[in-house]
Design a protein around this motif. Structure first.
Motif, short mmCIF file in Angstrom:
data_model
loop_
_atom_site.label_atom_id
_atom_site.label_comp_id
_atom_site.label_asym_id
_atom_site.label_seq_id
_atom_site.Cartn_x
_atom_site.Cartn_y
_atom_site.Cartn_z
N UNK A 194 0.84 -1.21 0.00
CA UNK A 194 0.00 0.00 0.00
C UNK A 194 0.88 1.26 0.00
N UNK A 195 1.92 1.22 0.83
CA UNK A 195 2.84 2.38 0.93
C UNK A 195 3.44 2.70 -0.44
N UNK A 196 3.88 1.66 -1.15
CA UNK A 196 4.52 1.89 -2.46
C UNK A 196 3.53 2.34 -3.52
N UNK A 197 2.27 1.90 -3.39
CA UNK A 197 1.25 2.33 -4.35
C UNK A 197 0.73 3.73 -4.05
N UNK A 198 0.99 4.23 -2.83
CA UNK A 198 0.34 5.46 -2.38
C UNK A 198 1.23 6.69 -2.33
N UNK A 199 2.54 6.50 -2.12
CA UNK A 199 3.39 7.66 -1.87
C UNK A 199 4.60 7.72 -2.81
N UNK A 200 4.91 8.91 -3.34
CA UNK A 200 6.08 9.08 -4.20
C UNK A 200 7.40 8.80 -3.46
N UNK B 129 0.58 14.05 16.04
CA UNK B 129 0.97 14.44 14.68
C UNK B 129 0.78 13.23 13.76
N UNK B 130 -0.15 13.35 12.84
CA UNK B 130 -0.42 12.23 11.93
C UNK B 130 0.73 12.11 10.94
N UNK B 131 1.32 10.91 10.86
CA UNK B 131 2.48 10.71 9.99
C UNK B 131 2.05 10.19 8.62
N UNK B 132 1.05 9.33 8.61
CA UNK B 132 0.58 8.81 7.32
C UNK B 132 -0.79 8.17 7.44
N UNK B 133 -1.47 8.17 6.32
CA UNK B 133 -2.76 7.49 6.25
C UNK B 133 -2.92 7.08 4.79
N UNK B 134 -3.23 5.81 4.57
CA UNK B 134 -3.33 5.34 3.18
C UNK B 134 -4.27 4.14 3.10
N UNK B 135 -4.98 4.10 1.99
CA UNK B 135 -5.93 3.02 1.71
C UNK B 135 -5.47 2.37 0.41
N UNK B 136 -5.51 1.06 0.35
CA UNK B 136 -5.15 0.37 -0.91
C UNK B 136 -6.04 0.91 -2.04
N UNK B 137 -5.45 1.20 -3.22
CA UNK B 137 -6.24 1.80 -4.31
C UNK B 137 -7.54 1.05 -4.62
N UNK B 138 -7.56 -0.28 -4.49
CA UNK B 138 -8.78 -1.05 -4.80
C UNK B 138 -9.91 -0.78 -3.80
N UNK B 139 -9.57 -0.19 -2.66
CA UNK B 139 -10.57 -0.02 -1.59
C UNK B 139 -10.90 1.45 -1.33
N UNK B 140 -10.39 2.34 -2.16
CA UNK B 140 -10.64 3.78 -1.91
C UNK B 140 -12.08 4.17 -2.27
N UNK B 141 -12.55 5.28 -1.69
CA UNK B 141 -13.87 5.80 -2.01
C UNK B 141 -15.02 5.01 -1.39
N UNK B 142 -14.71 4.19 -0.36
CA UNK B 142 -15.75 3.38 0.29
C UNK B 142 -15.94 3.76 1.75
N UNK B 143 -15.31 4.83 2.18
CA UNK B 143 -15.47 5.25 3.58
C UNK B 143 -14.39 4.71 4.51
N UNK B 144 -13.40 4.00 3.95
CA UNK B 144 -12.37 3.40 4.82
C UNK B 144 -11.43 4.48 5.38
N UNK B 145 -11.12 5.49 4.57
CA UNK B 145 -10.30 6.60 5.06
C UNK B 145 -10.96 7.29 6.25
N UNK B 146 -12.27 7.46 6.17
CA UNK B 146 -13.00 8.08 7.29
C UNK B 146 -12.94 7.21 8.54
N UNK B 147 -13.09 5.90 8.32
CA UNK B 147 -13.04 4.98 9.46
C UNK B 147 -11.67 5.05 10.14
N UNK B 148 -10.62 5.13 9.33
CA UNK B 148 -9.26 5.23 9.87
C UNK B 148 -9.08 6.52 10.66
N UNK B 149 -9.54 7.62 10.05
CA UNK B 149 -9.37 8.93 10.70
C UNK B 149 -10.10 8.95 12.04
#
Ligand SMILES: CC(C)(COP(=O)(O)OP(=O)(O)OC[C@H]1O[C@@H](n2cnc3c(N)ncnc32)[C@H](O)[C@@H]1OP(=O)(O)O)[C@@H](O)C(=O)NCCC(=O)NCCS
Length: 149
Positions: free
Chosen positions: A21-27, A70-90
């Motif tokens: 996930x890290x490699x798919x999400x961050x430059x 201090x939030x260091x990172x937050x990432x969702x696997x691309x296949x699972x984005x847009x389903x509310x998982x980021x909100x659940x994490x936050x």
């Protein structure tokens, strides 16, 4: 549907999923060594992950420094984005910080990352500053956002 995804503290057993996930999400992804060090040894760090069955599909973390998370990172696997998982994490990060008595949170986000900025704003984060050319890959500015209760 979101109920079927469990949220747990991040552990080394799921490091391969996290690295994908890290490699798919961050430059500029964190290395395996950085992650191992962070999970094993950083006493200030708190990381949570979300599992689909036994596979980690998202994670987020923060450093608890005095009265600030201090939030260091937050990432969702691309296949699972847009389903509310980021909100659940936050929400999970906010609840974790509050359980430790910490009511203010900060983070940095790329100026162009409108999806993440929307997510943070929906949880009450507001832009309070900027770090010019903060990111090493493209010299993009970072917005500094805070949430205070
Ligand atoms: C940012 C990220 C974590 C969001 O996770 P997600 O699971 O897709 O987000 P959610 O489905 O929970 O959506 C949360 C909010 O994000 C915003 N959002 C999500 N998808 C969006 C889209 N395609 N366009 C605009 N806003 C969007 C919305 O505000 C949404 O809330 P709403 O549905 O009430 O409008 C995810 O996109 C990601 O992993 N990005 C790559 C890594 C990254 O940039 N992390 C942040 C670094 S600071």
């Amino acid at each position: 549907m979101l109920e079927e995804f469990k949220m747990l503290p991040l552990d080394l057993e799921h490091i391969e999923d996290i690295l994908i996930i890290e490699n798919l999400s961050f430059p500029i992804p964190w290395s395996r060594e950085a992650w191992i060090q962070e999970i094993r040894s950083n006493k200030l760090a708190r990381y949570i992950m979300i599992l689909d069955k036994n596979r980690a599909i998202a994670y987020g973390g923060m450093w608890l420094i005095l009265d600030e998370a201090h939030i260091t990172n937050i990432a969702v696997h691309p296949d699972y984005r847009g389903k509310g998982i980021g909100k659940k994490l936050m929400q999970g990060l906010i609840d974790t910080a509050k359980r430790e008595g910490i009511m203010q949170m900060s983070l940095e986000v790329r100026k162009s990352n409108t999806i993440a900025i929307h997510l943070y704003e929906s949880f009450g984060f507001r832009v309070e500053g900027m770090r010019k050319e903060f990111y090493l890959d493209n010299h993009e500015d970072a917005l500094i956002m805070w949430r205070r209760e």
